[in-house]
Design an enzyme around this catalytic site. Structure first.
Site, PDB file in Angstrom:
ATOM      1  N   LYS A 112      41.798  44.225  45.316  1.00  0.00           N
ATOM      2  CA  LYS A 112      42.556  43.031  44.955  1.00  0.00           C
ATOM      3  C   LYS A 112      43.824  43.385  44.162  1.00  0.00           C
ATOM      4  O   LYS A 112      44.793  42.642  44.170  1.00  0.00           O
ATOM      5  CB  LYS A 112      41.702  42.073  44.114  1.00  0.00           C
TER       6      LYS A 112
HETATM    7  C1  LIG Z   1      37.609  40.810  48.008  1.00  0.00           C
HETATM    8  C2  LIG Z   1      36.854  41.983  48.416  1.00  0.00           C
HETATM    9  C3  LIG Z   1      36.461  42.163  49.740  1.00  0.00           C
HETATM   10  C4  LIG Z   1      36.725  41.134  50.811  1.00  0.00           C
HETATM   11  O1  LIG Z   1      38.096  41.025  51.128  1.00  0.00           O
HETATM   12  P1  LIG Z   1      38.630  39.725  51.899  1.00  0.00           P
HETATM   13  O2  LIG Z   1      40.092  39.898  51.940  1.00  0.00           O
HETATM   14  O3  LIG Z   1      38.201  38.560  51.064  1.00  0.00           O
HETATM   15  O4  LIG Z   1      37.983  39.714  53.224  1.00  0.00           O
HETATM   16  C5  LIG Z   1      35.787  43.317  50.079  1.00  0.00           C
HETATM   17  N1  LIG Z   1      35.485  44.238  49.152  1.00  0.00           N
HETATM   18  C6  LIG Z   1      35.840  44.101  47.866  1.00  0.00           C
HETATM   19  C7  LIG Z   1      35.454  45.148  46.893  1.00  0.00           C
HETATM   20  C8  LIG Z   1      36.544  42.982  47.456  1.00  0.00           C
HETATM   21  O5  LIG Z   1      36.884  42.850  46.172  1.00  0.00           O
END
Ligand SMILES: *Cc1c(COP(=O)(O)O)cnc(C)c1O
Length: 496
Positions: A112
């Site tokens: 993120k």
């Molecule tokens: C948010 C997240 C995901 C999923 O990503 P999306 O873009 O919501 O599909 C997968 N792994 C981790 C560690 C995340 O923080």
């Protein structure tokens, strides 16, 4: 060429990129999408010589056409700096039969950070460009990682406040500790007695609450979103799919023009959609392998054309993927519906009303580049152990779901094109699940001893993000019912 943005549920009215970033979600409940995906008109050979920041500029400038070069470069410089623990920003390491794209070198050790370290700068730049007088209030629902990454990005950014809602019993201990110790006079954290979908639905409702918007405006505030529905999060993510491709070219691992596959551990469908956008820009990606955990709504959807959220919500060891409503899928649905907002609105209406919708066979044809599968908890643990034994490399739980699904894909299709696996979190974020998967003996140790054990096992130093929360005091302890979220927001903003 100018790129404008329209709503997936709208009448076709268009707004600029900066306006779309400011609004987050359209008033009609739809998501903003570019009116066409721009082509990346730079020679891949040239791109391959650039660093991460330069590639990010090339990609983002094609989408965010009302930002000046100076504005956008300033945002990029502030975002991808020494907050990341490696100059490469996104290392690509060859392990097993794939390239692991490590997206977790930012301040909160999860992917993120790739978008949330830049979003506050895009947003405050957008506010200036549009003569916004109000302070921006960021509302965010998080399944664990977004909240911390968003707060880290927005903490003490002038003219902003951020309120994060998380499922009280649905995040890992490290994730919770990271959030409730967050510094910054403008950060607020609220635990919700419910799951992630409850928190996300609550946030969406507030965005669509016109009365609440009026009250806020009178008090000098307006909402915006740091959730992955904001186009300002999606666009920065396209950059690393371009980066990965051209860096593999530069290293001689692939030839210019050769197709590669992308494997993405998926929750809200933002990360994998960014890969799809990279392909639309002209980067030769083949298949998008969508990996789910036991909350396998997307797997079922890709197999049957029926999206059905009416099922038990399962808490897994990959909590950031514990999601039954993948918000960003709407952008893909809209696209395969031939950008027919009427049709899309109908389907999303069905989803709200009945929890399910069916797409037409023609729409299913548009999904051929996607492959969905899932990993059970047992398979995920086994993959972590096996991957460690074979490569002396420790996968986090989310990345392990992707690695397992990739194995299934290989068995099912025999498609052995080079593949990039998006690694979305550092194993240090999920130490307990990761270590007990490798050896049950770790079961009795506390979280910080576990971090030390992981350091010994992996040879990767304990990240700063983990060191810090060891001693940090808890600053946030609000817990509320999902239904009371608007009241909580008003109380925080002191409007009554
Ligand atoms: C948010 C997240 C995901 C999923 O990503 P999306 O873009 O919501 O599909 C997968 N792994 C981790 C560690 C995340 O923080």
């Amino acid at each position: 060429m100018q790129v404008l943005y329209k709503s997936t549920r709208g009448t076709g009215d268009k707004i600029t990129a900066s306006q779309a970033i400011l609004k987050g979600l359209s008033d009609d409940g739809g998501l903003f999408v570019p009116d066409s995906i721009p082509k990346l008109d730079v020679d891949p050979e040239t791109l391959s010589k650039m660093n991460y920041q330069e590639i990010a500029y090339e990609v983002m400038s094609r989408f965010l056409t009302d930002f000046t070069e100076e504005e956008l470069k300033a945002c990029i410089e502030k975002a991808y700096d020494s907050k990341f623990d490696t100059e490469e920003i996104v290392p690509l390491v060859k392990k097993g039969n794939a390239y692991i794209m490590e997206l977790f070198h930012g301040p909160t050790i999860a992917f993120k950070d790739m978008a949330l370290s830049i979003l506050p700068h895009l947003l405050t730049t957008a506010a200036k460009k549009n003569q916004v007088k109000n302070d921006i209030v960021i509302l965010t629902a998080t399944s664990g990682d977004t909240g911390k990454a968003a707060m880290a990005g927005f903490a003490d950014v002038p003219g902003t406040k951020i309120i994060v809602f998380y499922p009280k019993n649905g995040v890992s201990p490290v994730q919770e500790k990271q959030m409730v110790t967050q510094k910054g006079e403008n950060t607020y954290v609220v635990g919700i007695t419910g799951n992630f979908d409850d928190a996300q639905t609550g946030v969406k409702k507030m965005f669509n609450d016109h009365e609440l918007a009026k009250e806020l405006d009178q008090a000098g505030y307006q909402f915006s979103s740091a959730n992955s529905i904001n186009i300002g999060r999606l666009v920065p993510q396209v950059a690393y799919y371009v980066y990965a491709y051209v860096k593999l070219m530069e290293r001689g691992e692939i030839q210019n023009g050769q197709e590669i596959n992308a494997v993405v551990p998926t929750g809200n469908f933002g990360n994998i959609l960014a890969a799809y956008y990279a392909k639309q820009m002209g980067i030769p990606y083949g298949k998008f392998i969508c990996a789910s955990n036991e909350n396998k709504v997307l797997y079922d959807f890709f197999r049957t054309g029926c999206y059905d959220r009416n099922r038990e919500f399962i808490l897994t060891s990959s909590p950031s993927m514990d999601i039954l409503i993948s918000s960003n899928l709407e952008r893909l649905i809209y696209r395969v519906a031939g950008e027919d907002s009427e049709k899309n609105r109908e389907l999303m209406g069905e989803l709200t009303k009945t929890g399910t919708y069916h797409i037409t066979p023609e729409m299913e044809d548009g999904l051929k580049e996607f492959y969905g599968n899932y990993a059970t908890e047992e398979e995920t643990a086994r993959t972590i152990r096996k991957f460690y034994e074979e490569n002396q490399y420790v996968l986090d739980t989310h990345t392990a779901v992707a690695a397992e699904v990739y194995e299934k894909y290989l068995v099912e299709t025999g498609d052995e094109k080079p593949a990039v696996i998006a690694s979305t979190a550092s194993p240090y974020k999920f130490t307990r699940s990761v270590l007990t998967a490798i050896d049950p003996k770790y079961g009795d140790m506390d979280d910080f001893t576990l971090a030390e054990e992981l350091e010994k096992l992996s040879g990767v130093k304990i990240p700063k993000a983990i060191e810090e929360i060891r001693t940090a005091p808890v600053r946030h302890n609000t817990v509320a019912e999902a239904a009371d979220m608007p009241q909580v927001v008003k109380k925080i903003l002191k409007i009554q």
